[in-house]
Design a protein around this motif. Structure first.
Motif, mmCIF file in Angstrom:
data_model
loop_
_atom_site.group_PDB
_atom_site.id
_atom_site.type_symbol
_atom_site.label_atom_id
_atom_site.label_comp_id
_atom_site.label_asym_id
_atom_site.label_seq_id
_atom_site.Cartn_x
_atom_site.Cartn_y
_atom_site.Cartn_z
ATOM 1 N N PRO A 213 9.710 -4.179 15.535
ATOM 2 C CA PRO A 213 8.554 -4.600 14.747
ATOM 3 C C PRO A 213 7.241 -3.881 14.922
ATOM 4 N N GLN A 214 7.111 -2.909 16.062
ATOM 5 C CA GLN A 214 5.972 -2.286 16.430
ATOM 6 C C GLN A 214 5.545 -1.134 15.371
ATOM 7 N N THR A 215 6.653 -0.876 14.563
ATOM 8 C CA THR A 215 6.517 0.112 13.493
ATOM 9 C C THR A 215 5.618 -0.088 12.363
ATOM 10 N N VAL A 216 5.086 -1.597 12.423
ATOM 11 C CA VAL A 216 3.814 -1.653 11.505
ATOM 12 C C VAL A 216 2.807 -0.794 11.663
ATOM 13 N N LEU A 217 2.609 -0.429 12.964
ATOM 14 C CA LEU A 217 1.358 0.561 13.044
ATOM 15 C C LEU A 217 1.696 1.907 12.120
ATOM 16 N N PHE A 218 2.866 2.057 11.351
ATOM 17 C CA PHE A 218 2.864 3.050 10.375
ATOM 18 C C PHE A 218 2.265 2.937 9.043
ATOM 19 N N LEU A 219 1.841 1.661 8.902
ATOM 20 C CA LEU A 219 1.600 1.104 7.526
ATOM 21 C C LEU A 219 0.222 1.740 7.023
ATOM 22 N N PRO A 220 -0.682 1.952 7.972
ATOM 23 C CA PRO A 220 -2.063 2.500 7.522
ATOM 24 C C PRO A 220 -1.662 4.086 7.153
ATOM 25 N N ALA A 221 -0.718 4.800 7.939
ATOM 26 C CA ALA A 221 -0.582 6.112 7.363
ATOM 27 C C ALA A 221 0.215 6.211 5.896
ATOM 28 N N MET A 222 1.069 4.949 5.794
ATOM 29 C CA MET A 222 1.747 4.802 4.469
ATOM 30 C C MET A 222 0.797 4.638 3.391
ATOM 31 N N ALA A 223 -0.155 3.746 3.721
ATOM 32 C CA ALA A 223 -1.202 3.572 2.446
ATOM 33 C C ALA A 223 -1.902 4.676 2.091
ATOM 34 N N ALA A 225 -0.551 7.868 2.445
ATOM 35 C CA ALA A 225 0.215 8.551 1.692
ATOM 36 C C ALA A 225 0.583 8.084 0.150
ATOM 37 N N ILE A 226 0.404 6.855 0.046
ATOM 38 C CA ILE A 226 0.744 6.294 -1.260
ATOM 39 C C ILE A 226 -0.572 6.609 -2.219
ATOM 40 N N ASP A 227 -1.680 6.743 -1.793
ATOM 41 C CA ASP A 227 -2.901 7.109 -2.109
ATOM 42 C C ASP A 227 -2.702 8.697 -2.539
ATOM 43 N N GLU A 228 -2.288 9.481 -1.634
ATOM 44 C CA GLU A 228 -2.303 10.876 -1.811
ATOM 45 C C GLU A 228 -1.176 11.150 -2.896
ATOM 46 N N ALA A 229 -0.087 10.406 -3.037
ATOM 47 C CA ALA A 229 0.910 10.736 -3.874
ATOM 48 C C ALA A 229 0.572 10.213 -5.366
ATOM 49 N N SER A 230 -0.241 9.128 -5.425
ATOM 50 C CA SER A 230 -0.585 8.478 -6.738
ATOM 51 C C SER A 230 -1.886 9.158 -7.486
ATOM 52 N N ARG A 231 -2.616 9.544 -6.856
ATOM 53 C CA ARG A 231 -3.848 10.101 -7.623
ATOM 54 C C ARG A 231 -4.208 11.472 -7.170
ATOM 55 N N ARG A 232 -4.921 12.112 -8.172
ATOM 56 C CA ARG A 232 -5.304 13.637 -7.805
ATOM 57 C C ARG A 232 -6.806 13.476 -7.423
ATOM 58 N N PRO A 233 -7.290 14.254 -6.567
ATOM 59 C CA PRO A 233 -8.677 14.416 -6.123
ATOM 60 C C PRO A 233 -9.821 14.126 -7.414
ATOM 61 N N GLY A 234 -10.734 13.464 -7.113
ATOM 62 C CA GLY A 234 -11.430 12.766 -8.111
ATOM 63 C C GLY A 234 -11.200 11.907 -8.932
ATOM 64 N N GLU A 235 -10.116 11.602 -9.329
ATOM 65 C CA GLU A 235 -9.639 10.369 -10.013
ATOM 66 C C GLU A 235 -10.052 9.059 -9.176
ATOM 67 N N SER A 236 -9.994 8.146 -9.914
ATOM 68 C CA SER A 236 -10.370 6.651 -9.542
ATOM 69 C C SER A 236 -9.209 6.064 -8.780
ATOM 70 N N ALA A 237 -9.731 5.241 -7.822
ATOM 71 C CA ALA A 237 -8.762 4.533 -6.870
ATOM 72 C C ALA A 237 -7.939 3.662 -7.686
ATOM 73 N N GLY A 238 -7.974 3.385 -9.155
ATOM 74 C CA GLY A 238 -7.377 2.105 -9.547
ATOM 75 C C GLY A 238 -5.744 2.319 -9.673
ATOM 76 N N LYS A 239 -5.315 3.601 -10.016
ATOM 77 C CA LYS A 239 -3.990 3.951 -9.989
ATOM 78 C C LYS A 239 -3.430 3.613 -8.870
ATOM 79 N N ALA A 240 -4.020 4.383 -7.461
ATOM 80 C CA ALA A 240 -3.267 4.126 -6.156
ATOM 81 C C ALA A 240 -3.190 2.708 -5.803
#
Length: 554
Positions: A213-223, A225-240
């Motif tokens: 269960p301690q691996t929940v500590l990886f979730l902020p990094a995952m968030a 990573a999802i933001d990085e993979a979902s939108r290009r620089p300068g785009e709004s955060a809605g898609k992410a």
């Protein structure tokens, strides 16, 4: 080189006009400098990659064969005993006590059903496969996301140098396997930013938490990573945000599904009660705010550990936005991952593995950032890469040995295990590791396997916590695999254990009469009285004795 070779205009170095005409001394040094840069560029493009890849293969080839012959550690005995008991109708968390998440129990159950009970090799084969899979993931991530395999090779070799030096008390622990799935989740998200990649990432993160269960500590990094993979620089955060919700939904469903076997068996409530034994403030959980701070400081006190994120941050500022966002993911993983050990109930030494794993990946990120800079010469880039290699890589980790490897290969051909003790079975930093001579331990397991019936129950009363019930493929007399449950969690339950032992007819006791053990304060007076009343000596293996039930008058 990666796609980020060009630095922003404000980072480019401008040479003053007065210095552009070199004098006689600098003119004579130009051919040497250019030759050195050409050589360094050639080394970075090919020879260094070949050398590091060959070293990876050599290290694995001299470790895996004898690794498959290692015995279980006490923790493995816990989960394997529960898995075999579950297969025979003994319910986990109720009939057989446990205070951990069920992922490792599932793994041992699958291996027991597939290959038979009492076999240690399949488990170590799976663990070795995870280590090899980590290398494949790092190389795929490095090639697709970082523009070449060199950074991934540096990161993988760094972790191999650490992991291939762990003995049997530290290797194949769930504190490596759980973080492996978490790191795999992050790598998958950055390597394959597609819908399939996101689903695979959600599944592996759910597996990570099911193991630890301690691996929940990886979730902020995952968030991130999802933001990085979902939108290009300068785009709004809605898609992410939408993609984060989709990923979170899939992750929640996968995690919930992993507990379905417990719900269907009717032991989910028992699982919750077992895990509560590790809650903060209990007798088992020794964590305090002061211990968290001290543990965190101890982990980050070595400068090679604490200054790497600083170096990553400084170099990331000199690259483009894409590289900065990628680096931020691993800086978050490193920062939150450094709390893994301090927040855990007991600071076992194998809890260092998660931070070492993230640190190894961080070195790969650092190598990429060095290579992505435009202005430094190839000579400086090669020098920096070699310095980073020197931080954590050794040519021969401790357990990369040829003699035991050759003996293991020969024993596989003969269909038996080596007579000599495997390299990982040794007296180490854990007080109970290698507590009994290998020959005595192996002879004991052979005796229980072949000289007792499958219905015979085993009472492991040895204070050195050797794995006995699961490698012997025998059920425990007690509602736990050994006395470790009493020593570490519930010493007040000794009378219950003694009562069960007195009432079990077809049983043997494995112990050393008068044994002090690694913890002199831990006594078993109540159990000893029952053993002497109802059991008698049968056979000995060194100091280890097997006592069988007396024939009592009807």
């Amino acid at each position: 080189m990666s796609r980020n070779d060009v630095s922003p205009p404000w980072t480019q170095h401008v040479v003053p006009a007065t210095s552009q005409a070199p004098g006689p001394e600098s003119t004579s040094s130009i051919p040497t400098s250019e030759t050195g840069d050409r050589f360094a560029s050639w080394v970075l493009r090919g020879p260094l990659i070949v050398a590091l890849g060959s070293l990876c293969l050599l290290q694995l080839a001299t470790w895996i064969p004898h690794y498959l012959t290692w015995p279980y550690w006490a923790d493995h005995d816990v989960f394997a005993t529960i898995a075999q008991g579950w297969d025979d109708g003994l319910l986990p968390y109720r009939d057989l006590r446990c205070n951990n998440f069920p992922g490792t129990i599932y793994l041992f159950w699958i291996l027991g059903k597939a290959f038979g009970w009492g076999r240690t090799m399949p488990f170590y084969a799976v663990d070795a496969a995870m280590l090899v899979a980590l290398g494949g993931l790092l190389l795929a991530w490095s090639r697709r996301r970082l523009g070449g395999v060199l950074p991934g090779l540096v990161g993988y070799l760094t972790f191999l140098s650490y992991y291939l030096s762990l003995d049997y008390a530290h290797a194949a622990q769930r504190d490596w396997q759980g973080p492996f799935f978490a790191v795999a989740s992050l790598l998958a998200m950055q390597t394959w930013p597609s819908r399939a990649g996101r689903l695979g990432s959600a599944l592996t993160m759910a597996l990570a938490i099911n193991f630890r269960p301690q691996t929940v500590l990886f979730l902020p990094a995952m968030a991130l990573a999802i933001d990085e993979a979902s939108r290009r620089p300068g785009e709004s955060a809605g898609k992410a945000i939408r993609e984060l919700l989709v990923w979170g939904t899939a992750f929640t469903l996968f995690l919930a599904a992993s507990f379905v076997p417990l719900v269907m068996t009717g032991v989910f409530h028992d699982f919750v009660q077992g895990v509560r034994l590790t809650a903060y403030g209990g007798s088992y959980n020794r964590v305090t705010p002061a211990s968290i701070l001290m543990g965190w400081f101890t982990l980050l006190a070595p400068l090679r550990m604490s200054l790497i994120p600083v170096a990553i941050g400084l170099l990331a500022l000199r690259t483009d936005v894409a590289n900065r966002r990628m680096a931020l993911v691993w800086l978050a993983a490193l920062g939150f991952g450094s709390l893994y050990k301090p927040l855990s109930p007991i600071a076992h030494s194998y809890l260092n593995i998660p931070l070492m794993l993230i640190w190894a990946v961080s070195l790969a990120v650092l190598v990429h950032l060095v290579l992505a800079l435009a202005r430094p010469s190839p000579s400086l880039q090669l020098t920096a890469t070699l310095v980073i290699l020197a931080l954590g890589v050794t040519v021969r980790p401790e357990f990369c040995v040829t003699g035991p490897t050759l003996r293991a290969l020969a024993s596989f051909r003969q269909g038996s295990l080596p007579d000599q003790n495997p390299p990982g079975y040794r007296v180490g930093t854990v007080p109970t590791s290698g507590f009994y001579p290998w020959q005595d331990y192996r002879a004991l397991i052979d005796h229980l396997k072949h000289r007792t019936t499958p219905e015979t129950r085993v009472a492991n009363v040895l204070k050195g916590d050797p794995a006995i019930t699961s490698p012997a493929a025998r059920h425990s007399v007690f509602p736990a695999e050994s006395m470790a449950w009493l020593r570490m969690l519930c010493p007040e339950q000794q009378e219950d254990f003694a009562k069960i032992l007195a009432q079990t007819e077809n049983a043997v006791v494995v112990w050393i009469p008068g044994e002090i053990g690694p913890d002199p304060k831990f006594n078993l007076d109540t159990l000893v009285a029952v053993i002497r009343e109802h059991y008698r000596p049968d056979v000995k293996f060194g100091a280890i004795e097997v006592w069988k039930r007396k024939v009592e008058p009807q």
